[in-house]
Scaffold this motif. Structure first.
Motif, PDB file in Angstrom:
ATOM      1  N   GLU A  64       0.834  -1.209   0.000  1.00 36.60           N
ATOM      2  CA  GLU A  64       0.000   0.000   0.000  1.00 36.60           C
ATOM      3  C   GLU A  64       0.866   1.257   0.000  1.00 36.60           C
ATOM      4  OE1 GLU A  64      -3.313   2.531   0.087  1.00 36.60           O
ATOM      5  OE2 GLU A  64      -3.038   0.433  -0.478  1.00 36.60           O
ATOM      6  N   GLN A  65       1.919   1.264   0.833  1.00 36.81           N
ATOM      7  CA  GLN A  65       2.813   2.411   0.874  1.00 36.81           C
ATOM      8  C   GLN A  65       3.577   2.571  -0.439  1.00 36.81           C
ATOM      9  OE1 GLN A  65       5.086   1.354   4.379  1.00 36.81           O
ATOM     10  NE2 GLN A  65       4.095   2.964   5.587  1.00 36.81           N
ATOM     11  N   ARG A  72       2.559   1.644  -3.418  1.00 36.82           N
ATOM     12  CA  ARG A  72       1.618   2.165  -4.419  1.00 36.82           C
ATOM     13  C   ARG A  72       1.425   3.662  -4.251  1.00 36.82           C
ATOM     14  NH1 ARG A  72      -3.286   3.862  -4.791  1.00 36.82           N
ATOM     15  NH2 ARG A  72      -3.616   3.586  -2.556  1.00 36.82           N
TER      16      ARG A  72
END
Length: 542
Positions: free
Chosen positions: A497-498, A500
């Protein structure tokens, strides 16, 4: 206005009296028709002669009775029709009277509330109460916030650009221009003619005259629309020779403007603790301190700087830069906190907030690649209030100057790059790292989440905490806050997530749609230019 109302009521009374007389006349005619008919020149049957029998008189009486019944039915029908018309006329008169009262009392800051219909006032005030004006609303996520857009006398700074609008532009549509002009005039009316309940005192000019504000004293304003409630306006005025600001809040509940409050704000003693987490990047810090010296030390003079440095490499350079600023400008209001650990932005800001031991203070969480103006610092002071409001400005993020100014030998100085244009940058509405909030609010809400490691995410978690609470979140683009372009590196150890989010930020930071398109289609463009040159040369030879 009272005289017009009196004339209106007099006409209504005469109309009712005329209808009553008409009903009386109809009833009188009915009585005449029902009375016995007599004729002095005509003798009654049977008095002179007896040629008429009993059947004749019975038939005559029956005919007269039918005639009177028909006449009575007709009169009753006319009376019922007159009553209905009278009722309809009364309802129309009542409706006109209500509309007249609404028109006379439409402007909330000027109207006479005693003559306004109570149900209308209750509705308008309920719209203000339901809107997020006086107290924050609990929202499910960061996407539930309705951001403000800011404006001055000449320009509007807007978030929703698309591909045809500009981040900074003059209001082109007439309705938008008229709206903003009306709002500023309404704010001036509130300030220059205050009510008894306004939190401000009448000020006098240098010659003892009443101090009058005009449109040139308008500094900035914010507005946002809640589509089911109305539009909220926050206006700030200031005389050039005065230190205090005048703040006016207006609300348009899909109708007339209503004054919410009018107050005086004194920010002359408001200290801002600028907290900067840092690891390495000493060249960027030197550039940051140059802006800090120009804006905070030479202009604002009400700033404390807290630098939280991670690691040992570059620490000596940072100390040297701070000592150089101290010796040149006689500035001692700074704190350097050294942490011998891996960089964590949330951790650094938590430590920086707790390093302050002088009670309440307004904090500005800042990054080393941020450029801000003195006007922004005042906006920070005006839009944060302990226990009431936190300020989350939207930063204007500059693109890669090597691409923006590719047609020049070298990019211009940073100060000349600070322009709001589509090809120079964009409003970073997905970033929540730059914020102004009071220390007590930050500690009460629990600060940053220490479970978030590495790049990004910690600022969104803090932002969501405020959204889930009762404080008002002021979210608006501000013209005096820029994010300078720098090379981004997305580390492999980041979570998916980070990573992305980092790649997304990196892509959006690089260049505008048009410039990226030129890069993507560079070979096609060069091929086209080569063909055009070959064609031109062939025609010249031929």
């Amino acid at each position: 206005m009272p005289r017009r109302g009196l004339i209106f009521q007099t006409r209504a009374h005469w109309l009712l009296l005329g209808l009553a007389l008409l009903c009386s006349l109809v009833l009188f005619m009915y009585l005449l028709e029902c009375g016995p008919q007599t004729d002095g020149n005509e003798s009654l049957p049977g008095v002179i002669g007896e040629s008429y029998g009993k059947e004749y008189y019975q038939a005559l009486l029956q005919e007269q009775e039918e005639h009177y019944q028909t006449r009575a039915t007709s009169l009753k029908r006319q009376i019922a029709q007159l009553k209905q018309e009278l009722q309809e006329m009364s309802e129309k008169m009542r409706s006109l009277q209500e509309r007249k009262n609404v028109g006379a009392n439409g402007i909330g800051y000027q109207g006479n509330k005693e003559h306004a219909p109570s149900d209308l006032l209750e509705f308008l005030h309920s719209q203000v109460d339901k809107a997020e004006v006086s107290i924050g609303a609990k929202l499910p996520s960061e996407y539930g916030v309705i951001p403000f857009e800011s404006f001055t006398l000449m320009k509007v700074f807007q978030l929703e650009m698309g591909l045809t609008r500009h981040p900074e532009e003059k209001p082109v549509r007439k309705d938008k221009r008229d709206e903003l002009v009306e709002v500023i005039e309404a704010g001036l009316e509130v300030i220059n003619n205050p009510d008894e309940d306004d939190e401000q005192e009448d000020e006098e000019g240098p010659l003892g005259e009443k101090l009058i504000f005009n449109e040139n004293d308008f500094i900035e304003g914010y507005y946002r629309t809640e589509r089911d409630k109305g539009t909220q306006y926050e206006l700030f005025f200031k005389k050039a020779d005065l230190m205090e600001y005048r703040h006016v809040t207006l609300f348009r509940p899909f109708g007339p403007l209503m004054k919410v409050k009018s107050e005086m704000i004194d920010i002359t003693r408001s200290i801002i603790n600028i907290i900067v987490p840092l690891a390495e990047r000493t060249e960027a810090f030197a550039q940051f301190m140059q802006n800090f010296r120009d804006v905070c030390i030479h202009q604002d003079k009400r700033i404390h700087l807290t630098v939280v440095y991670f690691g040992k490499e570059g620490l000596f350079k940072v100390k040297s830069i701070l000592e150089s600023v101290t010796s040149e400008s006689n500035f001692h209001n700074y704190t350097l906190v050294s942490l011998n650990e891996e960089f964590n932005r949330g951790r650094g800001l938590n430590v920086g907030a707790r390093a302050w031991d002088k009670g309440e203070v307004l904090m500005f969480f800042c990054d080393v690649d941020i450029y801000f103006s003195a006007e922004f610092l005042n906006s920070c002071r005006l839009n944060a209030e302990p226990g009431k409001k936190v300020f989350y400005p939207v930063v204007f993020s500059l693109y890669n100057p090597a691409i923006v100014y590719a047609n020049q030998d070298v990019p211009p100085p940073v100060e000349q790059q600070l322009v709001h244009k589509k090809d120079s940058g964009f409003w970073r509405d997905f970033g929540f790292g730059m914020t102004c909030q009071y220390r007590s609010d930050f500690l009460t809400i629990g600060g940053f989440d220490m479970e978030v490691k590495g790049w990004g995410g910690e600022d969104v978690h803090l932002y969501r905490k405020y959204l889930h609470g009762d404080l008002i979140v002021i979210r608006t683009p501000v013209p005096g806050l820029f994010h300078l372009w720098h090379e981004k590196r997305c580390a492999d150890e980041l979570t998916p997530e980070q990573y992305r989010m980092c790649i997304q930020s990196k892509a959006m930071n690089e260049a505008s749609h048009s410039h990226l398109g030129m890069l993507v289609f560079r070979e096609e463009i060069e091929t086209h230019l080569h063909k055009q040159a070959y064609k031109t040369n062939s025609e010249a030879v031929g």
